[in-house]
Design a protein around this motif. Sequence first.
Motif, short mmCIF file in Angstrom:
data_model
loop_
_atom_site.label_atom_id
_atom_site.label_comp_id
_atom_site.label_asym_id
_atom_site.label_seq_id
_atom_site.Cartn_x
_atom_site.Cartn_y
_atom_site.Cartn_z
N UNK A 263 64.44 71.15 53.13
CA UNK A 263 63.75 70.40 52.08
C UNK A 263 62.39 70.99 51.79
N UNK A 264 61.70 70.35 50.87
CA UNK A 264 60.34 70.77 50.55
C UNK A 264 59.52 69.55 50.15
N UNK A 265 58.20 69.71 50.21
CA UNK A 265 57.31 68.60 49.87
C UNK A 265 55.95 69.15 49.50
N UNK A 266 55.21 68.36 48.74
CA UNK A 266 53.80 68.65 48.51
C UNK A 266 53.02 67.80 49.50
N UNK A 267 52.35 68.44 50.42
CA UNK A 267 51.58 67.76 51.45
C UNK A 267 50.12 68.12 51.27
N UNK A 268 49.32 67.12 50.97
CA UNK A 268 47.93 67.36 50.61
C UNK A 268 47.89 68.37 49.45
#
Length: 333
Positions: A263-268
């Motif tokens: 998966x992927x995510x925008x973290x900060x």
Amino acid sequence: MGWRGILGFEYGIVQAPLGADISGPELVAAVANAGGLGFLRAPDWESPDYLKELIRKTRSLTKKPFGVGVVLAFPHEKNIQAILDEKVAVLQVYWGECSEELVLKAHQSGVKIVPQVGSLEEAKKAIHAGVDAIIVQGHEAGGHVIGQDALISLLPKVVDLVGDRDIPLIAAGGIVDARGYVAALALGAQGICLGTRFLATEESHAHPAYKRKVVEYDATEYTDVFGRARWPDAPHRVLHTPFFNDCKYIPADQNEAGQPVIGCAIIHDREIEIHRLAGVVPNATTTGDIESMVMYAGQSVGLIKEILPAGEVVKRLVEGAQLLIKNKFSDIL
């Protein structure tokens, strides 16, 4: 100052700095507006300009003070300087030495500093450094847990160690309701710090599936299988999901490095690829195989029955504890 206030806050309710960015401005502001102490979580990499923006966004949502939590195991000097430059009310630090130099630097900027400790030895060092308060974390806590002692045994020891010094103690680990609040007060704490309960709130930046599982599941396990490459020797407590059950016996020499991307995510301020066995929880931006990602939670997760507004959590804790003391213990006095 209100019932059981600490550090100038109305109530002795602290919302833990939930990583990686689960406790964002919306959650922290909601807790602050309800009279508690909310903590943002600083990035685990140096990003001082972004952190200042995060602080200013939170200030746009509340006129009340709040704090920022920093994990000292990761690069942090520029981030801490940004926190001090912004004169945030409280700096919380964890998983590293809260030195006399850091305490002095915070105080010179008008910022209170509160370390989280998991042992009596850590507490001794914090007292010697001159901190403003101490969060005492029991082994029951969710996420990364540095100590091995249960809160019910560790907290009274730290209370005795502090003695008559003006250092408020805040209990953390497995507290989700008014009963836990009153129990912590009976053990000598002046306040409580909750992570999992605030994760399961409307304002939390956790993925909706993560929040639902906090409500649905009632079992956790203390392990070290997630994030071994990025954060070695950092055990943690997680939800006992089917995925965890399938991977909890992996050999000690295996980690997330070389595992497939799930998966992927925008973290900060970063876009992150999430590998299988990574120590990254799913936030609201996460896409991919959510079911196969780590989900941190404390031991009392089975007591959380619904997702609530954060302000309602604070209200129920305070009013419930008041009522419990009045109805259950007033006759004893």
